[in-house]
Motif scaffolding. Structure first.
Motif, PDB file in Angstrom:
ATOM      1  N   ASN A  13       0.854  -1.186   0.000  1.00 42.54           N
ATOM      2  CA  ASN A  13       0.000   0.000   0.000  1.00 42.54           C
ATOM      3  C   ASN A  13       0.890   1.237   0.000  1.00 42.54           C
ATOM      4  OD1 ASN A  13      -2.860  -1.064   0.420  1.00 42.54           O
ATOM      5  ND2 ASN A  13      -1.656  -2.173   1.938  1.00 42.54           N
ATOM      6  N   ASP A  48      -4.352  -3.083  -7.736  1.00 43.10           N
ATOM      7  CA  ASP A  48      -5.653  -3.506  -7.225  1.00 43.10           C
ATOM      8  C   ASP A  48      -6.764  -2.852  -8.048  1.00 43.10           C
ATOM      9  OD1 ASP A  48      -6.821  -4.692  -4.367  1.00 43.10           O
ATOM     10  OD2 ASP A  48      -8.095  -3.172  -5.302  1.00 43.10           O
ATOM     11  N   THR A  50      -9.747  -2.046  -7.180  1.00 44.16           N
ATOM     12  CA  THR A  50     -10.582  -1.080  -6.453  1.00 44.16           C
ATOM     13  C   THR A  50      -9.780  -0.010  -5.713  1.00 44.16           C
ATOM     14  OG1 THR A  50     -10.669  -2.502  -4.498  1.00 44.16           O
ATOM     15  CG2 THR A  50     -12.430  -2.762  -6.144  1.00 44.16           C
ATOM     16  N   ASN A  51      -8.485  -0.209  -5.573  1.00 42.02           N
ATOM     17  CA  ASN A  51      -7.634   0.754  -4.861  1.00 42.02           C
ATOM     18  C   ASN A  51      -6.368   0.988  -5.682  1.00 42.02           C
ATOM     19  OD1 ASN A  51      -5.913   2.182  -3.204  1.00 42.02           O
ATOM     20  ND2 ASN A  51      -6.155   0.837  -1.437  1.00 42.02           N
ATOM     21  N   ASN A  53      -3.853   2.620  -5.161  1.00 39.41           N
ATOM     22  CA  ASN A  53      -2.645   2.773  -4.349  1.00 39.41           C
ATOM     23  C   ASN A  53      -2.225   1.476  -3.671  1.00 39.41           C
ATOM     24  OD1 ASN A  53      -2.444   5.602  -4.888  1.00 39.41           O
ATOM     25  ND2 ASN A  53      -4.198   5.856  -3.529  1.00 39.41           N
ATOM     26  N   ARG A  54      -2.843   0.378  -4.084  1.00 41.86           N
ATOM     27  CA  ARG A  54      -2.471  -0.953  -3.580  1.00 41.86           C
ATOM     28  C   ARG A  54      -1.937  -1.762  -4.748  1.00 41.86           C
ATOM     29  NH1 ARG A  54      -3.199  -4.334   0.844  1.00 41.86           N
ATOM     30  NH2 ARG A  54      -3.705  -6.506   0.419  1.00 41.86           N
TER      31      ARG A  54
END
Length: 95
Positions: A13, A48, A50-51, A53-54
């Motif tokens: 992350n 990711d 949905t994210n 920043n992952r």
């Protein structure tokens, strides 16, 4: 002779403001590893769904010794030192 390969799956992350710098450093590390380390068979970086920043890293090594050699390499150490301040939390070892 041990014919078993080793794989690793990690989640990282990143602070939103460091996303692009992290990605640049990680892509550079992946290119170096793939071109310079014959005992690393695969090195994938995924984002990711949905994210943004992952990130996920999936790596396949010849054997456990190759994993240790990778972690002790200058390329890995430089990457880790570069990205450590960019991380939102610790690197998560998934498998």
């Amino acid at each position: 002779m041990d014919d078993g390969m080793c794989g690793g799956f990690f989640a990282v992350n990143v602070k939103p403001e460091n996303r692009q710098s992290f990605l640049n450093a990680s892509i550079f590390e992946a290119q170096c590893v793939v071109s310079e380390d014959a005992e690393v068979f695969q090195f994938h970086i995924m984002v990711d769904a949905t994210n943004p920043n992952r990130f996920y890293f999936y790596e396949v090594f010849r054997d456990e010794a190759a994993v240790q050699n990778h972690w002790e390499s200058e390329v890995f150490k430089k990457w880790l030192n570069t990205v450590q301040p960019m991380l939102d939390r610790e690197i998560e070892i998934i498998a």
